[in-house]
Write a protein that holds these residues in place. Structure first.
Motif, PDB file in Angstrom:
ATOM      1  N   ALA A 255       0.821  -1.218   0.000  1.00 51.64           N
ATOM      2  CA  ALA A 255       0.000   0.000   0.000  1.00 51.64           C
ATOM      3  C   ALA A 255       0.851   1.262   0.000  1.00 51.64           C
ATOM      4  O   ALA A 255       0.327   2.358  -0.191  1.00 51.64           O
ATOM      5  CB  ALA A 255      -0.939  -0.007   1.208  1.00 51.64           C
ATOM      6  N   GLY A 256       2.152   1.124   0.241  1.00 53.53           N
ATOM      7  CA  GLY A 256       3.040   2.280   0.221  1.00 53.53           C
ATOM      8  C   GLY A 256       2.955   3.154   1.456  1.00 53.53           C
ATOM      9  O   GLY A 256       3.110   4.372   1.368  1.00 53.53           O
ATOM     10  N   VAL A 257       2.710   2.542   2.609  1.00 55.58           N
ATOM     11  CA  VAL A 257       2.641   3.281   3.870  1.00 55.58           C
ATOM     12  C   VAL A 257       3.517   2.580   4.896  1.00 55.58           C
ATOM     13  O   VAL A 257       4.012   1.483   4.668  1.00 55.58           O
ATOM     14  CB  VAL A 257       1.183   3.387   4.403  1.00 55.58           C
ATOM     15  CG1 VAL A 257       0.289   4.107   3.407  1.00 55.58           C
ATOM     16  CG2 VAL A 257       0.618   2.020   4.742  1.00 55.58           C
ATOM     17  N   SER A 258       3.676   3.213   6.038  1.00 53.93           N
ATOM     18  CA  SER A 258       4.461   2.594   7.109  1.00 53.93           C
ATOM     19  C   SER A 258       3.575   1.679   7.954  1.00 53.93           C
ATOM     20  O   SER A 258       2.351   1.813   7.973  1.00 53.93           O
ATOM     21  CB  SER A 258       5.071   3.677   8.002  1.00 53.93           C
ATOM     22  OG  SER A 258       4.046   4.360   8.701  1.00 53.93           O
ATOM     23  N   THR A 259       4.225   0.770   8.663  1.00 57.40           N
ATOM     24  CA  THR A 259       3.465  -0.074   9.584  1.00 57.40           C
ATOM     25  C   THR A 259       2.854   0.776  10.700  1.00 57.40           C
ATOM     26  O   THR A 259       1.771   0.472  11.196  1.00 57.40           O
ATOM     27  CB  THR A 259       4.348  -1.184  10.185  1.00 57.40           C
ATOM     28  OG1 THR A 259       5.480  -0.588  10.828  1.00 57.40           O
ATOM     29  CG2 THR A 259       4.810  -2.154   9.110  1.00 57.40           C
ATOM     30  N   ARG A 260       3.549   1.841  11.052  1.00 61.99           N
ATOM     31  CA  ARG A 260       3.020   2.754  12.072  1.00 61.99           C
ATOM     32  C   ARG A 260       1.694   3.370  11.607  1.00 61.99           C
ATOM     33  O   ARG A 260       0.763   3.514  12.385  1.00 61.99           O
ATOM     34  CB  ARG A 260       4.047   3.832  12.371  1.00 61.99           C
ATOM     35  CG  ARG A 260       3.653   4.765  13.457  1.00 61.99           C
ATOM     36  CD  ARG A 260       4.760   5.745  13.759  1.00 61.99           C
ATOM     37  NE  ARG A 260       4.334   6.663  14.794  1.00 61.99           N
ATOM     38  CZ  ARG A 260       5.042   7.663  15.218  1.00 61.99           C
ATOM     39  NH1 ARG A 260       6.229   7.892  14.707  1.00 61.99           N
ATOM     40  NH2 ARG A 260       4.600   8.452  16.154  1.00 61.99           N
ATOM     41  N   ALA A 261       1.625   3.758  10.318  1.00 67.67           N
ATOM     42  CA  ALA A 261       0.386   4.317   9.764  1.00 67.67           C
ATOM     43  C   ALA A 261      -0.738   3.288   9.855  1.00 67.67           C
ATOM     44  O   ALA A 261      -1.873   3.630  10.218  1.00 67.67           O
ATOM     45  CB  ALA A 261       0.591   4.755   8.320  1.00 67.67           C
ATOM     46  N   LEU A 262      -0.441   2.037   9.557  1.00 66.96           N
ATOM     47  CA  LEU A 262      -1.470   1.000   9.621  1.00 66.96           C
ATOM     48  C   LEU A 262      -1.990   0.814  11.041  1.00 66.96           C
ATOM     49  O   LEU A 262      -3.199   0.665  11.259  1.00 66.96           O
ATOM     50  CB  LEU A 262      -0.929  -0.320   9.070  1.00 66.96           C
ATOM     51  CG  LEU A 262      -0.545  -0.298   7.590  1.00 66.96           C
ATOM     52  CD1 LEU A 262       0.086  -1.620   7.186  1.00 66.96           C
ATOM     53  CD2 LEU A 262      -1.753   0.026   6.716  1.00 66.96           C
ATOM     54  N   ARG A 263      -1.095   0.846  12.006  1.00 66.63           N
ATOM     55  CA  ARG A 263      -1.525   0.749  13.408  1.00 66.63           C
ATOM     56  C   ARG A 263      -2.410   1.946  13.789  1.00 66.63           C
ATOM     57  O   ARG A 263      -3.410   1.790  14.490  1.00 66.63           O
ATOM     58  CB  ARG A 263      -0.311   0.654  14.328  1.00 66.63           C
ATOM     59  CG  ARG A 263       0.410  -0.664  14.230  1.00 66.63           C
ATOM     60  CD  ARG A 263       1.551  -0.765  15.257  1.00 66.63           C
ATOM     61  NE  ARG A 263       2.423  -1.855  14.920  1.00 66.63           N
ATOM     62  CZ  ARG A 263       3.571  -1.746  14.259  1.00 66.63           C
ATOM     63  NH1 ARG A 263       4.024  -0.555  13.903  1.00 66.63           N
ATOM     64  NH2 ARG A 263       4.311  -2.797  13.987  1.00 66.63           N
ATOM     65  N   TYR A 264      -2.034   3.118  13.303  1.00 69.12           N
ATOM     66  CA  TYR A 264      -2.843   4.322  13.554  1.00 69.12           C
ATOM     67  C   TYR A 264      -4.227   4.161  12.933  1.00 69.12           C
ATOM     68  O   TYR A 264      -5.238   4.479  13.561  1.00 69.12           O
ATOM     69  CB  TYR A 264      -2.136   5.561  12.996  1.00 69.12           C
ATOM     70  CG  TYR A 264      -2.968   6.809  13.086  1.00 69.12           C
ATOM     71  CD1 TYR A 264      -3.120   7.488  14.298  1.00 69.12           C
ATOM     72  CD2 TYR A 264      -3.635   7.308  11.962  1.00 69.12           C
ATOM     73  CE1 TYR A 264      -3.899   8.629  14.379  1.00 69.12           C
ATOM     74  CE2 TYR A 264      -4.412   8.455  12.045  1.00 69.12           C
ATOM     75  CZ  TYR A 264      -4.542   9.108  13.251  1.00 69.12           C
ATOM     76  OH  TYR A 264      -5.319  10.231  13.348  1.00 69.12           O
ATOM     77  N   TYR A 265      -4.288   3.672  11.700  1.00 61.98           N
ATOM     78  CA  TYR A 265      -5.583   3.482  11.044  1.00 61.98           C
ATOM     79  C   TYR A 265      -6.459   2.535  11.862  1.00 61.98           C
ATOM     80  O   TYR A 265      -7.668   2.758  11.981  1.00 61.98           O
ATOM     81  CB  TYR A 265      -5.416   2.927   9.634  1.00 61.98           C
ATOM     82  CG  TYR A 265      -4.672   3.836   8.683  1.00 61.98           C
ATOM     83  CD1 TYR A 265      -4.438   5.182   8.964  1.00 61.98           C
ATOM     84  CD2 TYR A 265      -4.180   3.350   7.484  1.00 61.98           C
ATOM     85  CE1 TYR A 265      -3.746   6.001   8.088  1.00 61.98           C
ATOM     86  CE2 TYR A 265      -3.492   4.168   6.592  1.00 61.98           C
ATOM     87  CZ  TYR A 265      -3.277   5.492   6.909  1.00 61.98           C
ATOM     88  OH  TYR A 265      -2.603   6.299   6.035  1.00 61.98           O
ATOM     89  N   GLU A 266      -5.866   1.511  12.407  1.00 60.96           N
ATOM     90  CA  GLU A 266      -6.640   0.593  13.254  1.00 60.96           C
ATOM     91  C   GLU A 266      -7.122   1.295  14.518  1.00 60.96           C
ATOM     92  O   GLU A 266      -8.281   1.139  14.912  1.00 60.96           O
ATOM     93  CB  GLU A 266      -5.811  -0.643  13.618  1.00 60.96           C
ATOM     94  CG  GLU A 266      -5.750  -1.646  12.496  1.00 60.96           C
ATOM     95  CD  GLU A 266      -5.286  -3.007  12.963  1.00 60.96           C
ATOM     96  OE1 GLU A 266      -5.901  -3.548  13.913  1.00 60.96           O
ATOM     97  OE2 GLU A 266      -4.324  -3.521  12.376  1.00 60.96           O
TER      98      GLU A 266
END
Length: 147
Positions: free
Chosen positions: A10-21
C-alpha cells in the motif's frame, strides 16, 4: 497478509497502519501470537484512506464517510461532511495567507527599518515612537542600521 506486506504493497508505514486501526479505519484479524493479519482488500482500503488524507480530511471525518463509501453511494450527509471540510480548509488557507502577508510585512520592515518599527533607531533608544515629532531618516541611514 501480515502488516509488513500490507505496508509495502500500500506504500505506507506499519506505524500508519496501526494508527488506522486505532482510529477505526482498518481492521485486522490476530494470530494466536497476536500478529495482525489483513485481508487482500485492505490494500485498496489503505490506498483510499491515503487519498482521503491527501484531500485534507481528518481521520474522524474519514470514519464517518467510510460507511457511505462502502455502500457505494453518496448521501446528503456525505456531501455535507465533504463541504464542511472544504470550508474548514478554505478558512485555514485564508488564515495562512494572512500570516504570510504579515510575515512579508515583517521582512520588508527588516529590510527597511524606520524608528516607527525599530526601537533601536529612536532617540532615546526604545522610547515610544512619536510620528508627529519624528524626523524621517534617509535610505542611506536606514541601510547603515542593522536590526
Amino acid at each position: 497478509m501480515r502488516i509488513g506486506e500490507l505496508a509495502h504493497r500500500a506504500g505506507v508505514s506499519t506505524r500508519a497502519l496501526r494508527y488506522y486501526e486505532e482510529q477505526g479505519l482498518l481492521t485486522s484479524e490476530r494470530t494466536a501470537s497476536g500478529q495482525r493479519i489483513y485481508a487482500e482488500a485492505a490494500v485498496e482500503r489503505v490506498r483510499l484512506i491515503q487519498l482521503l488524507f491527501t484531500a485534507g480530511l481528518p481521520s474522524r471525518t474519514i470514519v464517518r464517510l467510510m460507511p457511505h463509501i462502502e455502500a457505494g453511494h453518496a448521501t446528503p450527509e456525505s456531501f455535507e461532511l465533504l463541504e464542511a471540510e472544504r470550508d474548514r480548509i478554505t478558512a485555514a488557507m485564508t488564515d495562512l495567507a494572512a500570516a504570510r502577508d504579515a510575515l512579508d510585512r515583517m521582512i520588508d520592515i527588516a529590510h527597511h527599518p524606520t524608528p516607527e518599527h525599530c526601537p533601536a533607531l529612536r532617540e532615546p533608544a526604545w522610547a515610544p515612537y512619536d510620528a508627529a515629532g519624528a524626523d524621517a531618516i534617509s535610505p542611506d541611514e536606514a541601510a547603515a542600521v542593522t536590526v
